[in-house]
Design a protein around this motif. Structure first.
Motif, PDB file in Angstrom:
ATOM      1  N   SER A 137      -4.327  33.928  32.622  1.00 19.16           N
ATOM      2  CA  SER A 137      -5.680  33.854  33.193  1.00 19.16           C
ATOM      3  C   SER A 137      -6.231  35.259  33.356  1.00 19.16           C
ATOM      4  O   SER A 137      -5.505  36.246  33.244  1.00 19.16           O
ATOM      5  CB  SER A 137      -5.658  33.129  34.547  1.00 19.16           C
ATOM      6  OG  SER A 137      -4.874  33.852  35.483  1.00 19.16           O
ATOM      7  N   GLY A 138      -7.525  35.320  33.640  1.00 20.78           N
ATOM      8  CA  GLY A 138      -8.138  36.629  33.837  1.00 20.78           C
ATOM      9  C   GLY A 138      -9.624  36.497  34.124  1.00 20.78           C
ATOM     10  O   GLY A 138     -10.182  35.387  34.167  1.00 20.78           O
ATOM     11  N   THR A 139     -10.260  37.631  34.343  1.00 19.63           N
ATOM     12  CA  THR A 139     -11.699  37.686  34.602  1.00 19.63           C
ATOM     13  C   THR A 139     -12.308  38.769  33.717  1.00 19.63           C
ATOM     14  O   THR A 139     -11.772  39.866  33.610  1.00 19.63           O
ATOM     15  CB  THR A 139     -11.988  38.003  36.086  1.00 19.63           C
ATOM     16  OG1 THR A 139     -11.524  36.913  36.887  1.00 19.63           O
ATOM     17  CG2 THR A 139     -13.478  38.201  36.338  1.00 19.63           C
ATOM     18  N   ILE A 140     -13.421  38.444  33.075  1.00 20.65           N
ATOM     19  CA  ILE A 140     -14.167  39.421  32.280  1.00 20.65           C
ATOM     20  C   ILE A 140     -15.426  39.760  33.061  1.00 20.65           C
ATOM     21  O   ILE A 140     -16.259  38.891  33.332  1.00 20.65           O
ATOM     22  CB  ILE A 140     -14.532  38.858  30.893  1.00 20.65           C
ATOM     23  CG1 ILE A 140     -13.285  38.315  30.187  1.00 20.65           C
ATOM     24  CG2 ILE A 140     -15.215  39.937  30.042  1.00 20.65           C
ATOM     25  CD1 ILE A 140     -13.586  37.444  28.983  1.00 20.65           C
ATOM     26  N   ASN A 141     -15.532  41.006  33.468  1.00 18.89           N
ATOM     27  CA  ASN A 141     -16.689  41.461  34.242  1.00 18.89           C
ATOM     28  C   ASN A 141     -17.355  42.596  33.459  1.00 18.89           C
ATOM     29  O   ASN A 141     -17.052  43.767  33.648  1.00 18.89           O
ATOM     30  CB  ASN A 141     -16.231  41.927  35.628  1.00 18.89           C
ATOM     31  CG  ASN A 141     -17.396  42.296  36.531  1.00 18.89           C
ATOM     32  OD1 ASN A 141     -18.532  42.424  36.076  1.00 18.89           O
ATOM     33  ND2 ASN A 141     -17.130  42.476  37.824  1.00 18.89           N
ATOM     34  N   LEU A 142     -18.228  42.219  32.535  1.00 17.91           N
ATOM     35  CA  LEU A 142     -18.895  43.176  31.661  1.00 17.91           C
ATOM     36  C   LEU A 142     -20.363  42.792  31.523  1.00 17.91           C
ATOM     37  O   LEU A 142     -20.665  41.622  31.222  1.00 17.91           O
ATOM     38  CB  LEU A 142     -18.232  43.191  30.275  1.00 17.91           C
ATOM     39  CG  LEU A 142     -16.784  43.703  30.200  1.00 17.91           C
ATOM     40  CD1 LEU A 142     -16.172  43.359  28.849  1.00 17.91           C
ATOM     41  CD2 LEU A 142     -16.745  45.210  30.444  1.00 17.91           C
TER      42      LEU A 142
ATOM     43  N   MET B 244     -26.575  38.864  21.441  1.00 18.32           N
ATOM     44  CA  MET B 244     -26.370  39.551  22.707  1.00 18.32           C
ATOM     45  C   MET B 244     -25.080  40.355  22.560  1.00 18.32           C
ATOM     46  O   MET B 244     -24.272  40.095  21.666  1.00 18.32           O
ATOM     47  CB  MET B 244     -26.237  38.549  23.859  1.00 18.32           C
ATOM     48  CG  MET B 244     -27.368  37.542  23.962  1.00 18.32           C
ATOM     49  SD  MET B 244     -28.994  38.298  24.231  1.00 18.32           S
ATOM     50  CE  MET B 244     -28.827  38.769  25.960  1.00 18.32           C
ATOM     51  N   SER B 245     -24.879  41.334  23.431  1.00 14.93           N
ATOM     52  CA  SER B 245     -23.633  42.107  23.368  1.00 14.93           C
ATOM     53  C   SER B 245     -23.358  42.725  24.733  1.00 14.93           C
ATOM     54  O   SER B 245     -24.203  42.671  25.635  1.00 14.93           O
ATOM     55  CB  SER B 245     -23.722  43.199  22.299  1.00 14.93           C
ATOM     56  OG  SER B 245     -24.692  44.160  22.644  1.00 14.93           O
TER      57      SER B 245
ATOM     58  N   ARG C  28     -19.552  33.319  24.858  1.00 10.42           N
ATOM     59  CA  ARG C  28     -19.381  33.696  23.449  1.00 10.42           C
ATOM     60  C   ARG C  28     -19.246  35.213  23.296  1.00 10.42           C
ATOM     61  O   ARG C  28     -18.403  35.693  22.534  1.00 10.42           O
ATOM     62  CB  ARG C  28     -20.565  33.158  22.638  1.00 10.42           C
ATOM     63  CG  ARG C  28     -20.656  31.639  22.673  1.00 10.42           C
ATOM     64  CD  ARG C  28     -22.005  31.121  22.243  1.00 10.42           C
ATOM     65  NE  ARG C  28     -22.259  31.401  20.834  1.00 10.42           N
ATOM     66  CZ  ARG C  28     -23.436  31.170  20.246  1.00 10.42           C
ATOM     67  NH1 ARG C  28     -24.448  30.676  20.961  1.00 10.42           N
ATOM     68  NH2 ARG C  28     -23.591  31.450  18.963  1.00 10.42           N
ATOM     69  N   VAL C  29     -20.084  35.963  24.017  1.00  9.37           N
ATOM     70  CA  VAL C  29     -20.052  37.434  23.937  1.00  9.37           C
ATOM     71  C   VAL C  29     -18.772  37.978  24.571  1.00  9.37           C
ATOM     72  O   VAL C  29     -18.089  38.833  24.000  1.00  9.37           O
ATOM     73  CB  VAL C  29     -21.297  38.043  24.608  1.00  9.37           C
ATOM     74  CG1 VAL C  29     -21.162  39.563  24.738  1.00  9.37           C
ATOM     75  CG2 VAL C  29     -22.549  37.705  23.805  1.00  9.37           C
ATOM     76  N   HIS C  30     -18.442  37.480  25.764  1.00 10.17           N
ATOM     77  CA  HIS C  30     -17.246  37.963  26.458  1.00 10.17           C
ATOM     78  C   HIS C  30     -15.981  37.668  25.649  1.00 10.17           C
ATOM     79  O   HIS C  30     -15.079  38.520  25.536  1.00 10.17           O
ATOM     80  CB  HIS C  30     -17.161  37.339  27.841  1.00 10.17           C
ATOM     81  CG  HIS C  30     -17.932  38.087  28.887  1.00 10.17           C
ATOM     82  ND1 HIS C  30     -18.147  37.595  30.159  1.00 10.17           N
ATOM     83  CD2 HIS C  30     -18.543  39.304  28.858  1.00 10.17           C
ATOM     84  CE1 HIS C  30     -18.844  38.473  30.858  1.00 10.17           C
ATOM     85  NE2 HIS C  30     -19.102  39.519  30.087  1.00 10.17           N
ATOM     86  N   SER C  31     -15.896  36.462  25.097  1.00  5.51           N
ATOM     87  CA  SER C  31     -14.704  36.099  24.312  1.00  5.51           C
ATOM     88  C   SER C  31     -14.565  37.001  23.088  1.00  5.51           C
ATOM     89  O   SER C  31     -13.468  37.468  22.762  1.00  5.51           O
ATOM     90  CB  SER C  31     -14.786  34.635  23.869  1.00  5.51           C
ATOM     91  OG  SER C  31     -14.728  33.774  24.985  1.00  5.51           O
TER      92      SER C  31
ATOM     93  N   HIS D 237     -11.194  37.578  21.038  1.00  4.87           N
ATOM     94  CA  HIS D 237     -10.882  36.161  20.877  1.00  4.87           C
ATOM     95  C   HIS D 237     -12.165  35.336  20.794  1.00  4.87           C
ATOM     96  O   HIS D 237     -12.491  34.583  21.715  1.00  4.87           O
ATOM     97  CB  HIS D 237     -10.019  35.654  22.040  1.00  4.87           C
ATOM     98  CG  HIS D 237      -8.704  36.355  22.173  1.00  4.87           C
ATOM     99  ND1 HIS D 237      -7.717  36.262  21.216  1.00  4.87           N
ATOM    100  CD2 HIS D 237      -8.211  37.176  23.143  1.00  4.87           C
ATOM    101  CE1 HIS D 237      -6.665  36.972  21.592  1.00  4.87           C
ATOM    102  NE2 HIS D 237      -6.941  37.552  22.750  1.00  4.87           N
ATOM    103  N   PRO D 238     -12.913  35.457  19.685  1.00  3.93           N
ATOM    104  CA  PRO D 238     -14.180  34.715  19.585  1.00  3.93           C
ATOM    105  C   PRO D 238     -13.967  33.204  19.587  1.00  3.93           C
ATOM    106  O   PRO D 238     -12.881  32.711  19.265  1.00  3.93           O
ATOM    107  CB  PRO D 238     -14.768  35.192  18.254  1.00  3.93           C
ATOM    108  CG  PRO D 238     -13.620  35.757  17.488  1.00  3.93           C
ATOM    109  CD  PRO D 238     -12.653  36.280  18.495  1.00  3.93           C
TER     110      PRO D 238
END
Length: 312
Positions: free
Chosen positions: A183-188, A200-201, A241-244, A249-250
Motif C-alpha cells: 500500500s501507499g499514498t501518492i501526494n503529487l 494532465m501531468s 491515471r496520472v499518479h499511476s 504503473h499506468p
C-alpha cells in the motif's frame, strides 16, 4: 416565481447583505444569491439593491424574488441509466464506458446530462437553470458510481462533503507491473501537461499544479499485472491515471497514458472503475453507501490474467 420577506434581527446587525441572505436561505448558494442581487431581484427597505457588500441593520426589511428556473438549452435524450440510488434530492448511477458526463465541444449530445434531463423532466433547478448538479466527474471511459444532485441544496451539500473529504470515493483499477509494497499514498500536484494540452501531468504547485492525493493498496497480483484499490482524497482531472503513470504503473488500456501496450483483451478504455461511493444524504443526514458492479470487460480481463498465472 417565489418571493421571501425578511426582517433583520439584532444578531445579524452589520452583516453583509449576501452573507445575511445565505444564512437565512440555506437552500440557495452564495453565488446564486449574489446573482439575484446583481439582477435586481432583491429589495432593501422597498428599494432595489444591487450591492452585495452593503451591511444590513437591525429592522431592515428585505424582499428577495427567485424567478422560476429557466430550461437548459440541451435536449433530453432517452439514454438507459443503471440507477443505484434515487430520491427527490439525489441520483447515483453506474456510468457505462463511453458515456461523456457533461456536454463539451465535440460532445454536445449523447451525454449523461442529456440522459438525466430525460429521466428527471421536472428538475427544480440549480443556479436558476433546470439542470442536474454534476458534483464530481468520471472520465468518458471510466465506469462506475457517480452522484448527481437534483436540487441546489443537495448540490451545495455534496460539494461541501467533497471539499471536507468526508465523502469516500473508492476505485478498482488494473495496472501494469507490480508495486514493491502492499500500500501507499501518492501526494503529487497535478496540472495541465506543458506540451500536450489533452493530457494532465505532475506539475509543481508554483507552475499551476493543484494538490492531488491518491491512496492505494494491492488487492490481487497476477504476474506482471496488479488489481489495485484506490481511494481519492482529492478529485483532479485524470488523477488516478496520472499518479499511476508517474510511479511507473499506468492503468491497463489507458489510451492516453499507456498507449502502445496491449493486454490481449478488447477494452473500451482504461481498466478503471469507480467501485464504491459513500456520502451523507444532504437532507436526512444518513450515510449512503453504494457499490457499482464491475463491467463485463473488466471482469473478463481479470479472468484472463488469472488464467495466465495459473496456466502459464
Amino acid at each position: 416565481m417565489n418571493e421571501f420577506y425578511l426582517e433583520v434581527k439584532q444578531d445579524s446587525d452589520s452583516v453583509r447583505l449576501d452573507r445575511y441572505l445565505s444564512q437565512e436561505l440555506p437552500n440557495l448558494s452564495r453565488s446564486r444569491i449574489q446573482q439575484l442581487i446583481e439582477q435586481s431581484h432583491v429589495q432593501l427597505n422597498d428599494n432595489i439593491c444591487t450591492s452585495k457588500k452593503i451591511a444590513v441593520k437591525v429592522g431592515d426589511r428585505i424582499s428577495i424574488k427567485i424567478p422560476d428556473a429557466q430550461p437548459l438549452e440541451l435536449q433530453p435524450e432517452d439514454i438507459p441509466l443503471d440507477i443505484l440510488y434515487e430520491d427527490d434530492s439525489l441520483l447515483i448511477i453506474n456510468k457505462s464506458a463511453g458515456l461523456v458526463v457533461h456536454p463539451a465541444p465535440g460532445h454536445q449530445d449523447g451525454t449523461l446530462v442529456n440522459a438525466i434531463l430525460a429521466h428527471c423532466p421536472n428538475l427544480p433547478g440549480i443556479g436558476g437553470v433546470q439542470r442536474p448538479g454534476i458534483v464530481h466527474r468520471l472520465d468518458k471511459d471510466t465506469t462506475g458510481a457517480i452522484a448527481i444532485a437534483k436540487t441546489e441544496h443537495a448540490h451545495q451539500h455534496l460539494q461541501a462533503q467533497l471539499k471536507a473529504k468526508t465523502a469516500r470515493r473508492e476505485y478498482l483499477g488494473i495496472i501494469y507491473g507490480v508495486p514493491k509494497t502492499e500500500s501507499g499514498t501518492i501526494n503529487l500536484p497535478i496540472g495541465r501537461h506543458p506540451v500536450d494540452r489533452k493530457k494532465m501531468s505532475v506539475v509543481p504547485v508554483e507552475q499551476g499544479g493543484r494538490t492531488a492525493v491518491t491512496h492505494w493498496k494491492v488487492k490481487e497480483r497476477f504476474g506482471n499485472y496488479t488489481l489495485m484499490h484506490f481511494q481519492l482524497e482529492t478529485g483532479r482531472t485524470h488523477q488516478i491515471r496520472v499518479h499511476s503513470t508517474h510511479i511507473g504503473h499506468p492503468i491497463v488500456g489507458d489510451p492516453i497514458y499507456s498507449s502502445g501496450r496491449s493486454v490481449g483483451v478488447n477494452l473500451p478504455g482504461q481498466a478503471l472503475h469507480a467501485w464504491r461511493l459513500t456520502l451523507e444524504h444532504p437532507v436526512s443526514g444518513e450515510w449512503i453507501e453504494v457499490t457499482a458492479s464491475v463491467p463485463e470487460e473488466f471482469t473478463t480481463l481479470l479472468e484472463v490474467l488469472r488464467r495466465r498465472v495459473s496456466h502459464p
